[in-house]
Design a protein around this motif. Structure first.
Motif, PDB file in Angstrom:
ATOM      1  N   GLU A 160      -3.230   3.170  -1.504  1.00 48.25           N
ATOM      2  CA  GLU A 160      -4.245   2.508  -0.688  1.00 48.25           C
ATOM      3  C   GLU A 160      -5.371   1.910  -1.531  1.00 48.25           C
ATOM      4  O   GLU A 160      -6.096   1.027  -1.077  1.00 48.25           O
ATOM      5  CB  GLU A 160      -4.837   3.506   0.318  1.00 48.25           C
ATOM      6  N   ASP A 161      -5.525   2.410  -2.757  1.00 49.21           N
ATOM      7  CA  ASP A 161      -6.637   1.950  -3.589  1.00 49.21           C
ATOM      8  C   ASP A 161      -6.311   0.704  -4.405  1.00 49.21           C
ATOM      9  O   ASP A 161      -7.154   0.212  -5.158  1.00 49.21           O
ATOM     10  CB  ASP A 161      -7.094   3.062  -4.531  1.00 49.21           C
ATOM     11  N   CYS A 186       0.820  -1.216   0.000  1.00 52.46           N
ATOM     12  CA  CYS A 186       0.000   0.000   0.000  1.00 52.46           C
ATOM     13  C   CYS A 186       0.854   1.267   0.000  1.00 52.46           C
ATOM     14  O   CYS A 186       0.518   2.261  -0.643  1.00 52.46           O
ATOM     15  CB  CYS A 186      -0.939   0.007   1.198  1.00 52.46           C
ATOM     16  N   GLU A 239      -5.907  -3.094  -5.427  1.00 48.40           N
ATOM     17  CA  GLU A 239      -6.676  -4.276  -5.040  1.00 48.40           C
ATOM     18  C   GLU A 239      -5.716  -5.404  -4.631  1.00 48.40           C
ATOM     19  O   GLU A 239      -4.890  -5.853  -5.425  1.00 48.40           O
ATOM     20  CB  GLU A 239      -7.556  -4.740  -6.201  1.00 48.40           C
TER      21      GLU A 239
END
Length: 334
Positions: A274-275, A269, A277
């Motif tokens: 953070e986005d 991350c 998958e």
């Protein structure tokens, strides 16, 4: 003789300079600083009147929040500033983390930040931090000039001419001259880069501190929309995909991270956002990302204890060759 507006300015500067969240100042001390710093003699009643004026300015754009502590010696301190204390610490850390400015430039920038919180300079731990972080031997005196010239050329859509070398470059490299189209600048890992074009196919990354004899020339630069990569170009995605300013083809890589400890997932991350998958598997995590191939190779090797590249297969083979070469250098085949 100075008028009341001048007194107000001087008192505001005294509050800025001699107070902070933990330090107050009395009207008596303000009078003393007015005399010592500006050669002005005012009585406490006039000081109080000036402070009231500052506290009651009917202007949303220019207003000053000053706390008046009546219970403790009628003292004051300035609350609102251009930056709050946490923002100043953040900016100081950002200056320290830069790898493209030398000690003198670091100290100059920090001194300018101290203008907003002068009392920070008195704190011993911060002095020690500055002493520790500014021990840099390189002289990058051109970097601010280079930033200015490149951005001016971008604004005016003009080409730039420069040489590009460091202390370890050979004579031929030091004499080579470049003429390029400047498109944008950004920082990565504490280093300032200019992103340039020489044709219609690719973008190239140049460290600003290594650019010598830089000048803007009177020749129109190429329009960015003339580049083959300009369609659906997103600057944020581009920077994310070109970690460490690696140039080259962007690939989609699938990576497995062994281990379910929190730091394993955190590492992914922190690097890829953070986005991204991340899918849970039997003994760890699997994720896919887009980045320049050379960066993917470096990243997988950096986290070799946990990371395994699954695809693309061609890059997997390159990593195998690197590992084989390393094993030979470390005599692991004996």
């Amino acid at each position: 003789m100075a008028d009341k507006k001048t007194y107000v300015f001087y008192i505001l500067n005294i509050l800025r300079k001699y107070t902070d969240d933990d330090t107050y100042i009395t009207k008596g001390k303000i009078c003393a600083h007015l005399k010592n710093d500006y050669g002005i003699v005012l009585n406490r009643k006039t000081v109080s009147s000036c402070i009231d004026l500052l506290m009651n300015l009917d202007n949303q754009e220019i207003s000053f929040e000053i706390e008046h502590d009546v219970k403790h010696k009628n003292r004051y301190h300035l609350i609102n500033r251009v930056f709050d204390l946490s923002q100043i610490y953040y900016l100081i850390d950002a200056v320290f983390s830069s790898k493209t400015i030398d000690s003198a430039q670091t100290n100059e920038l920090i001194d300018r930040l101290f203008y907003f919180y002068p009392k920070l300079k008195e704190k011993l731990y911060l002095k020690n931090t500055i002493k520790h972080n500014t021990n840099r031997g390189k002289n990058y005196s051109d970097v601010f000039y280079n930033i200015s010239i490149v951005n001016e050329a971008i604004d005016k859509k003009k080409k730039i001419r420069f040489k590009y070398f460091n202390d370890y470059s050979d004579k031929e490299q030091q004499e080579k001259e470049y003429i390029a189209n400047p498109f944008f600048t950004y920082t990565s890992n504490g280093v300032y880069f200019a992103v340039l074009g020489f044709g219609k196919e690719k973008l190239y990354h140049y460290k600003l501190y290594m650019m010598k004899d830089l000048e803007m020339i009177n020749e129109n630069a190429q329009e960015f929309n003339e580049l083959s990569i300009s369609n659906n170009f997103n600057l944020t995605d581009y920077i994310k995909e070109h970690y460490y300013a690696f140039s080259g083809d962007v690939i989609v890589a699938t990576i497995k991270m062994s281990g379910k400890e929190s730091f394993v997932k955190n590492a992914v991350c922190e690097w890829f956002g953070e986005d991204i998958e991340i899918k849970l598997c039997d003994d760890g995590y699997i994720f896919s990302c887009k980045a320049v191939k050379e960066f993917i190779i470096c990243w997988v090797l950096q986290y070799a204890k946990h990371a395994t590249l699954l695809t693309p297969s061609s890059v997997v083979e390159e990593i195998k060759e690197i590992i084989l070469s390393m094993s030979e250098r470390y005599n692991l085949n004996e």
